[in-house]
Design a protein around this motif. Structure first.
Motif, PDB file in Angstrom:
ATOM      1  N   ASP A 257      38.600 -41.108  12.793  1.00 25.31           N
ATOM      2  CA  ASP A 257      37.803 -42.209  11.972  1.00 25.31           C
ATOM      3  C   ASP A 257      38.862 -43.231  11.328  1.00 25.31           C
ATOM      4  N   ASP A 258      39.960 -42.720  10.817  1.00 27.21           N
ATOM      5  CA  ASP A 258      40.727 -43.715  10.218  1.00 27.21           C
ATOM      6  C   ASP A 258      41.251 -44.845  11.431  1.00 27.21           C
ATOM      7  N   TYR A 259      41.698 -44.281  12.461  1.00 20.76           N
ATOM      8  CA  TYR A 259      42.235 -44.993  13.549  1.00 20.76           C
ATOM      9  C   TYR A 259      41.109 -46.003  14.226  1.00 20.76           C
ATOM     10  N   ALA A 260      39.807 -45.383  14.359  1.00 16.60           N
ATOM     11  CA  ALA A 260      38.897 -46.450  14.520  1.00 16.60           C
ATOM     12  C   ALA A 260      38.457 -47.209  13.849  1.00 16.60           C
ATOM     13  N   GLU A 261      38.488 -47.087  12.518  1.00 13.60           N
ATOM     14  CA  GLU A 261      37.975 -48.190  11.611  1.00 13.60           C
ATOM     15  C   GLU A 261      39.381 -49.176  11.364  1.00 13.60           C
ATOM     16  N   LEU A 262      40.506 -48.848  11.384  1.00 16.29           N
ATOM     17  CA  LEU A 262      41.705 -49.461  11.273  1.00 16.29           C
ATOM     18  C   LEU A 262      41.808 -50.698  12.716  1.00 16.29           C
ATOM     19  N   SER A 263      41.743 -50.218  13.649  1.00 12.63           N
ATOM     20  CA  SER A 263      41.824 -50.682  14.842  1.00 12.63           C
ATOM     21  C   SER A 263      40.807 -51.976  15.023  1.00 12.63           C
ATOM     22  N   ILE A 264      39.568 -51.619  14.911  1.00 11.70           N
ATOM     23  CA  ILE A 264      38.705 -52.818  14.993  1.00 11.70           C
ATOM     24  C   ILE A 264      38.725 -53.740  13.538  1.00 11.70           C
ATOM     25  N   HIS A 265      39.039 -53.337  12.542  1.00 10.09           N
ATOM     26  CA  HIS A 265      39.026 -54.164  11.622  1.00 10.09           C
ATOM     27  C   HIS A 265      40.275 -55.071  11.652  1.00 10.09           C
ATOM     28  N   TYR A 266      41.436 -54.733  12.003  1.00  4.74           N
ATOM     29  CA  TYR A 266      42.558 -55.201  12.059  1.00  4.74           C
ATOM     30  C   TYR A 266      42.167 -56.393  13.360  1.00  4.74           C
ATOM     31  N   LEU A 267      41.930 -55.978  14.510  1.00  3.77           N
ATOM     32  CA  LEU A 267      41.591 -56.983  15.754  1.00  3.77           C
ATOM     33  C   LEU A 267      40.567 -57.932  15.393  1.00  3.77           C
ATOM     34  N   LYS A 268      39.648 -57.658  14.623  1.00  2.00           N
ATOM     35  CA  LYS A 268      38.478 -58.789  14.314  1.00  2.00           C
ATOM     36  C   LYS A 268      38.996 -59.693  13.129  1.00  2.00           C
ATOM     37  N   THR A 269      39.945 -58.892  12.221  1.00  3.35           N
ATOM     38  CA  THR A 269      40.586 -60.069  11.280  1.00  3.35           C
ATOM     39  C   THR A 269      41.434 -61.169  12.032  1.00  3.35           C
ATOM     40  N   LEU A 270      42.160 -60.726  13.206  1.00  3.76           N
ATOM     41  CA  LEU A 270      43.004 -61.641  13.810  1.00  3.76           C
ATOM     42  C   LEU A 270      42.232 -62.440  14.562  1.00  3.76           C
ATOM     43  N   GLU A 271      40.929 -61.981  15.207  1.00  2.00           N
ATOM     44  CA  GLU A 271      40.170 -63.051  15.690  1.00  2.00           C
ATOM     45  C   GLU A 271      39.568 -64.021  14.920  1.00  2.00           C
ATOM     46  N   ARG A 272      39.113 -63.502  13.848  1.00  2.00           N
ATOM     47  CA  ARG A 272      38.714 -64.786  12.536  1.00  2.00           C
ATOM     48  C   ARG A 272      39.728 -65.868  12.489  1.00  2.00           C
ATOM     49  N   CYS A 273      41.042 -65.138  12.244  1.00  2.00           N
ATOM     50  CA  CYS A 273      42.082 -66.110  11.769  1.00  2.00           C
ATOM     51  C   CYS A 273      42.420 -67.252  13.015  1.00  2.00           C
TER      52      CYS A 273
END
Length: 278
Positions: A257-273
């Protein structure tokens, strides 16, 4: 924005619907199944895909010694063909193929590297003829030198795909393996861009993106530069010497759960930047 998925074989022995619930909860678009047609209920998987509004982005081929494509290849080719049928039934555009067995780090006794390479080229080409009939593409994966020996780098991956020379054979990039083998992940992605159809995401520690020192912002910029439009598929793993052992372990639900949430949140944040900066 990219399509995000997560491979299913890494989570251990949990029920498949639990995997779907996790991915839906954290905003994933698709799922990558293990290519195990004999033990998979394709009708049930299709039902879950519809219920949770997800696509099957790909199938991950599992290649122990018994499915060796670098030897005579008979069992390996049969396995790949059965997996192609599974991919077609699930609407998966890609089947990931490793040309030599996971866990073998040198040619078998009595065989040389070139013989193994030539065998793998021949067997993949044979399987590719069947893949073309089913409108499925084979995505060749390079694994690091500590897991297999034949195709370790993107340079070798590209050379292999070009020698197979078949329209149904492309390649994929795995950020974990690349963090070990590539001098520059971005340069390797550019080099292989013509054939790149799939990407696996894990940090250099093989944990969730953002927990190690892989520069995913640079990777995302490079993927945009080369017009990559495939999925980004999470393939982080528990710490284990044998990656396939993870499929049989008791599921570490909290960690997944932690890894799945962290990974997608991290990459989508980079995409938005990236979008704001462009």
């Amino acid at each position: 924005m990219y399509q995000y998925s997560m491979t299913q074989w890494i989570v251990g022995n949990e029920g498949i619907e639990d995997s779907f619930k996790r991915l839906k909860r954290f905003g994933y678009d698709g799922i990558e199944f293990a290519a195990e047609s004999e033990t998979s209920d394709v009708c049930y998987l299709r039902k879950l895909m519809s219920q949770y509004d997800m696509t099957c982005t790909s199938l991950c081929g599992i290649f122990p010694e018994s499915r060796d494509l670098s030897g005579n290849g008979q069992e390996g080719v049969s396995y790949v063909k059965a997996s192609i049928d599974m991919a077609a039934a699930l609407g998966a555009p890609y089947l990931i193929v490793v040309p030599s067995p996971v866990g073998r780090t040198a040619p078998p006794p009595g065989s040389g590297y070139k013989e193994s390479w030539d065998n793998a080229v021949r067997n993949v080409r044979t399987a590719a003829d069947y893949a073309r009939e089913k409108n499925v593409k084979l995505a060749i994966e390079a694994l690091n030198r500590y897991e297999t020996y034949l195709v370790n780098s993107m340079e070798k991956n590209l050379a292999f795909v070009q020698e197979v020379d078949h329209p149904a054979v492309k390649l994929m990039a795995d950020c974990f393996h690349m963090s070990i083998e590539e001098r520059s992940i971005s340069e390797s992605l550019r080099m292989a861009s013509e054939y790149l159809v799939h990407v696996h995401i894990a940090d250099n520690t093989r944990e969730a993106a953002g927990l190690g020192h892989t520069d995913f912002k640079e990777i995302l910029y490079t993927l945009r530069e080369i017009d990559y439009n495939g999925a980004l598929t999470m393939e982080f793993l528990p710490r284990t010497a044998d990656p396939y052992a993870a499929a049989d372990e008791e599921t570490r639900s909290k960690q997944m759960d932690d890894y799945a949430e962290l990974s997608i949140h991290y990459l989508k944040t980079l995409e938005r930047c990236m979008i704001r900066e462009s």
